[in-house]
Design a protein around this motif. Structure first.
Motif, PDB file in Angstrom:
ATOM      1  N   GLY A 158       0.818  -1.210   0.000  1.00  0.00           N
ATOM      2  CA  GLY A 158       0.000   0.000   0.000  1.00  0.00           C
ATOM      3  C   GLY A 158       0.847   1.252   0.000  1.00  0.00           C
ATOM      4  O   GLY A 158       0.561   2.217  -0.728  1.00  0.00           O
ATOM      5  N   LEU A 159       1.927   1.275   0.785  1.00  0.00           N
ATOM      6  CA  LEU A 159       2.807   2.442   0.830  1.00  0.00           C
ATOM      7  C   LEU A 159       3.556   2.632  -0.483  1.00  0.00           C
ATOM      8  O   LEU A 159       3.755   3.767  -0.939  1.00  0.00           O
ATOM      9  N   ILE A 160       3.979   1.540  -1.097  1.00  0.00           N
ATOM     10  CA  ILE A 160       4.679   1.636  -2.387  1.00  0.00           C
ATOM     11  C   ILE A 160       3.764   2.251  -3.448  1.00  0.00           C
ATOM     12  O   ILE A 160       4.159   3.154  -4.195  1.00  0.00           O
ATOM     13  N   LEU A 161       2.531   1.768  -3.516  1.00  0.00           N
ATOM     14  CA  LEU A 161       1.587   2.299  -4.495  1.00  0.00           C
ATOM     15  C   LEU A 161       1.231   3.750  -4.179  1.00  0.00           C
ATOM     16  O   LEU A 161       1.123   4.583  -5.090  1.00  0.00           O
ATOM     17  N   ALA A 162       1.062   4.074  -2.906  1.00  0.00           N
ATOM     18  CA  ALA A 162       0.732   5.450  -2.521  1.00  0.00           C
ATOM     19  C   ALA A 162       1.837   6.413  -2.934  1.00  0.00           C
ATOM     20  O   ALA A 162       1.569   7.516  -3.444  1.00  0.00           O
ATOM     21  N   GLN A 163       3.092   6.027  -2.742  1.00  0.00           N
ATOM     22  CA  GLN A 163       4.206   6.884  -3.165  1.00  0.00           C
ATOM     23  C   GLN A 163       4.199   7.092  -4.674  1.00  0.00           C
ATOM     24  O   GLN A 163       4.450   8.204  -5.166  1.00  0.00           O
ATOM     25  N   ARG A 164       3.916   6.037  -5.412  1.00  0.00           N
ATOM     26  CA  ARG A 164       3.886   6.143  -6.866  1.00  0.00           C
ATOM     27  C   ARG A 164       2.797   7.129  -7.310  1.00  0.00           C
ATOM     28  O   ARG A 164       3.007   7.947  -8.223  1.00  0.00           O
ATOM     29  N   LEU A 165       1.642   7.077  -6.661  1.00  0.00           N
ATOM     30  CA  LEU A 165       0.547   7.983  -7.013  1.00  0.00           C
ATOM     31  C   LEU A 165       0.875   9.419  -6.635  1.00  0.00           C
ATOM     32  O   LEU A 165       0.585  10.358  -7.388  1.00  0.00           O
ATOM     33  N   LEU A 166       1.496   9.616  -5.474  1.00  0.00           N
ATOM     34  CA  LEU A 166       1.830  10.975  -5.036  1.00  0.00           C
ATOM     35  C   LEU A 166       2.911  11.591  -5.919  1.00  0.00           C
ATOM     36  O   LEU A 166       2.921  12.809  -6.132  1.00  0.00           O
ATOM     37  N   ASN A 167       3.802  10.781  -6.432  1.00  0.00           N
ATOM     38  CA  ASN A 167       4.851  11.305  -7.317  1.00  0.00           C
ATOM     39  C   ASN A 167       4.277  11.799  -8.643  1.00  0.00           C
ATOM     40  O   ASN A 167       4.949  12.545  -9.368  1.00  0.00           O
ATOM     41  N   GLN A 168       3.062  11.397  -8.967  1.00  0.00           N
ATOM     42  CA  GLN A 168       2.406  11.881 -10.176  1.00  0.00           C
ATOM     43  C   GLN A 168       1.736  13.236  -9.964  1.00  0.00           C
ATOM     44  O   GLN A 168       1.329  13.879 -10.919  1.00  0.00           O
ATOM     45  N   GLU A 169       1.612  13.657  -8.690  1.00  0.00           N
ATOM     46  CA  GLU A 169       0.942  14.910  -8.364  1.00  0.00           C
ATOM     47  C   GLU A 169       1.965  16.014  -8.149  1.00  0.00           C
ATOM     48  O   GLU A 169       2.961  15.824  -7.458  1.00  0.00           O
ATOM     49  N   LYS A 170       1.726  17.174  -8.717  1.00  0.00           N
ATOM     50  CA  LYS A 170       2.602  18.322  -8.543  1.00  0.00           C
ATOM     51  C   LYS A 170       1.954  19.275  -7.541  1.00  0.00           C
ATOM     52  O   LYS A 170       1.340  20.280  -7.900  1.00  0.00           O
ATOM     53  N   LYS A 171       2.100  18.944  -6.256  1.00  0.00           N
ATOM     54  CA  LYS A 171       1.498  19.734  -5.194  1.00  0.00           C
ATOM     55  C   LYS A 171       2.561  20.160  -4.191  1.00  0.00           C
ATOM     56  O   LYS A 171       3.621  19.549  -4.079  1.00  0.00           O
ATOM     57  N   ASP A 172       2.256  21.225  -3.422  1.00  0.00           N
ATOM     58  CA  ASP A 172       3.188  21.691  -2.401  1.00  0.00           C
ATOM     59  C   ASP A 172       3.351  20.662  -1.293  1.00  0.00           C
ATOM     60  O   ASP A 172       4.445  20.446  -0.783  1.00  0.00           O
ATOM     61  N   MET A 173       2.229  20.053  -0.885  1.00  0.00           N
ATOM     62  CA  MET A 173       2.244  19.102   0.216  1.00  0.00           C
ATOM     63  C   MET A 173       1.751  17.744  -0.263  1.00  0.00           C
ATOM     64  O   MET A 173       0.870  17.674  -1.112  1.00  0.00           O
ATOM     65  N   LYS A 174       2.336  16.708   0.305  1.00  0.00           N
ATOM     66  CA  LYS A 174       1.919  15.350  -0.031  1.00  0.00           C
ATOM     67  C   LYS A 174       1.765  14.575   1.263  1.00  0.00           C
ATOM     68  O   LYS A 174       2.631  14.652   2.145  1.00  0.00           O
ATOM     69  N   GLN A 175       0.674  13.838   1.366  1.00  0.00           N
ATOM     70  CA  GLN A 175       0.448  13.093   2.590  1.00  0.00           C
ATOM     71  C   GLN A 175      -0.268  11.780   2.306  1.00  0.00           C
ATOM     72  O   GLN A 175      -0.983  11.644   1.309  1.00  0.00           O
ATOM     73  N   ILE A 176      -0.071  10.839   3.223  1.00  0.00           N
ATOM     74  CA  ILE A 176      -0.775   9.560   3.211  1.00  0.00           C
ATOM     75  C   ILE A 176      -1.624   9.488   4.464  1.00  0.00           C
ATOM     76  O   ILE A 176      -1.121   9.715   5.571  1.00  0.00           O
ATOM     77  N   VAL A 177      -2.901   9.211   4.290  1.00  0.00           N
ATOM     78  CA  VAL A 177      -3.805   8.987   5.419  1.00  0.00           C
ATOM     79  C   VAL A 177      -4.140   7.502   5.426  1.00  0.00           C
ATOM     80  O   VAL A 177      -4.765   6.999   4.492  1.00  0.00           O
ATOM     81  N   MET A 178      -3.702   6.812   6.464  1.00  0.00           N
ATOM     82  CA  MET A 178      -3.870   5.362   6.530  1.00  0.00           C
ATOM     83  C   MET A 178      -4.893   5.001   7.596  1.00  0.00           C
ATOM     84  O   MET A 178      -4.765   5.396   8.752  1.00  0.00           O
ATOM     85  N   ILE A 179      -5.916   4.244   7.201  1.00  0.00           N
ATOM     86  CA  ILE A 179      -6.939   3.752   8.121  1.00  0.00           C
ATOM     87  C   ILE A 179      -6.783   2.241   8.218  1.00  0.00           C
ATOM     88  O   ILE A 179      -6.915   1.536   7.212  1.00  0.00           O
ATOM     89  N   THR A 180      -6.495   1.744   9.413  1.00  0.00           N
ATOM     90  CA  THR A 180      -6.233   0.315   9.561  1.00  0.00           C
ATOM     91  C   THR A 180      -6.668  -0.162  10.933  1.00  0.00           C
ATOM     92  O   THR A 180      -6.816   0.635  11.866  1.00  0.00           O
TER      93      THR A 180
END
Length: 406
Positions: free
Chosen positions: A290-312
């Protein structure tokens, strides 16, 4: 071209609007498998027309959507109806949902003889997703006492349209949002009161506004089977919060982005529009994927801030090896699984990705793992319940103060 037909109210539909019906059916459409946790895993909810009618009838009989007086009137009206008349009423209400674009019905091939209704699959539309997201957001924020929002605030100041700070001398590259009073006063102080008044470059002053940054968020949802076990449905509230957050971002933070990742034995991206239909899946928790895929998706976004919200609700218990095999160990904190997962957490930190974790359980293994995650990436950890998850998550999203953006 869509047509809307207006007719006189005759009482045949009990005076119920399509919005009333969809509000009553929210839990039915967002159901995540909790009612039958021992069934064979199915990736999507499969709602038949007969299922929808039964759920609709139960919702109307319970009367939760009406005031007590109205509920009693409807109950008496239903008691006077024969089973055939009730079935016809449910068919009319379902047709109302179809006509107003909240659901679609699709015939399915196969099935026995003349049992046609069992072969009709019911699916909700994007219009329903938007309505359910708005409803959930309204309910959550209503309990918090919030009615309006701004954008993400940082400590930087920038020149913009909305003013919130003192004027500053104009510098090359600033938005030319002139402060007329400060500009004229500078010229008068330099040249005195005279006409015409000559303005020089150094006289120019512009308004300042708070710098409002954009944020890219990946919502990681644990959909392992434990999310519906132990007498509690944890996945349906998580889905509702995701829909509410998507609606909040789309309407109040248009510069932000939200993408969703489901993780269980593996991980995959899920469109928000498909979230309502997804159910819990296999038994293990592959947080690393999940973290690997989340990083890949965030790297496609050109934003000032990037975050992962994990519900588990569980510690990592699975790991995809280099050869593609999935290593699983649900007992205790497996050193291999934990170490590989924390490597991805460290990689997130190096990329400036914040990880906030919302825990729906408090077992030792999960708490110990989340403590290590927060220590590594300096994120936040929240112990929540399915009833408070939405309030914690939305408040964190709206009130979060971020590092200075240069």
């Amino acid at each position: 071209m869509k047509r809307i037909r207006y007719t006189r109210y005759t009482g045949e539909d009990l005076g119920l609007s399509a919005e009333d019906l969809l509000r009553a059916l929210a839990d039915f459409f967002l159901e995540s498998g909790f009612d039958n946790p021992y069934m064979r895993f199915s990736e999507w909810n499969q709602h038949s027309l007969e299922d929808l009618k039964e759920a609709l009838q139960r919702a109307i009989e319970q009367g939760d959507m009406f005031d007590p007086e109205r509920a009693e009137q409807i109950r008496q009206a239903l008691e006077q109806m024969s089973p055939e008349e009730i079935d016809q009423l449910m068919s009319r209400l379902v047709q109302k949902l179809v006509e107003e674009g909240y659901i679609t019905t699709e015939p399915q091939s196969g099935g026995a003889g003349g049992d046609k209704e069992s072969k009709v699959e019911v699916k909700i539309t994007d219009k329903s997703i938007d309505f359910l997201g708005f409803k959930t957001l309204k309910d959550l924020l209503g309990s918090l006492g919030h009615s309006s929002f701004g954008a993400h605030d940082t400590r930087d100041m920038a020149t913009g349209v909305e003013t919130s700070g003192a004027a500053k001398p104009y510098e090359f590259g600033d938005v030319l949002n002139l402060d007329i009073g400060a500009t004229l006063f500078s010229a008068l102080r330099r040249e005195g009161v005279k006409v015409p008044l000559n303005l020089d470059y150094e006289d120019l002053h512009v308004h300042q506004s708070e710098y409002q940054s954009s944020c890219a968020t990946v919502l990681m949802l644990d959909c392992s089977h434990s999310m519906i076990l132990y007498g509690e449905d944890r996945f349906t509230p998580a889905k509702k919060v995701a829909l509410a957050l998507a609606h909040l971002i789309r309407t109040q933070y248009p510069g932000d982005s939200l993408r969703c990742v489901l993780f269980h034995d593996s991980a995959e991206e899920l469109r928000i529009e498909e979230l309502a239909r997804v159910q819990v899946g296999p038994y293990y928790t592959n947080t690393r994927d999940g973290l690997i895929l989340a990083q890949r998706l965030l790297n496609q976004e050109k934003k000032d801030m990037k975050q992962i919200v994990m519900i588990t609700d569980g510690k990592p218990s699975a790991l995809t090896l280099e050869d593609g095999r999935v290593y699983k160990n649900a007992f205790g904190l497996d050193p291999l699984v934990i170490s590989r997962t924390l490597e991805e957490v460290s990689r997130c930190k190096r990329q400036g990705i914040l990880i906030n974790t919302f825990m729906l359980a408090s077992d030792y293994g999960l708490v110990n793992f989340v403590q290590k995650v927060t220590e590594l990436c300096r994120g936040k950890a929240y112990f929540t319940t399915p009833y408070t998850l939405g309030q914690y998550l939305l408040m964190d999203y709206m009130n979060r103060k971020t590092r200075t953006i240069h």
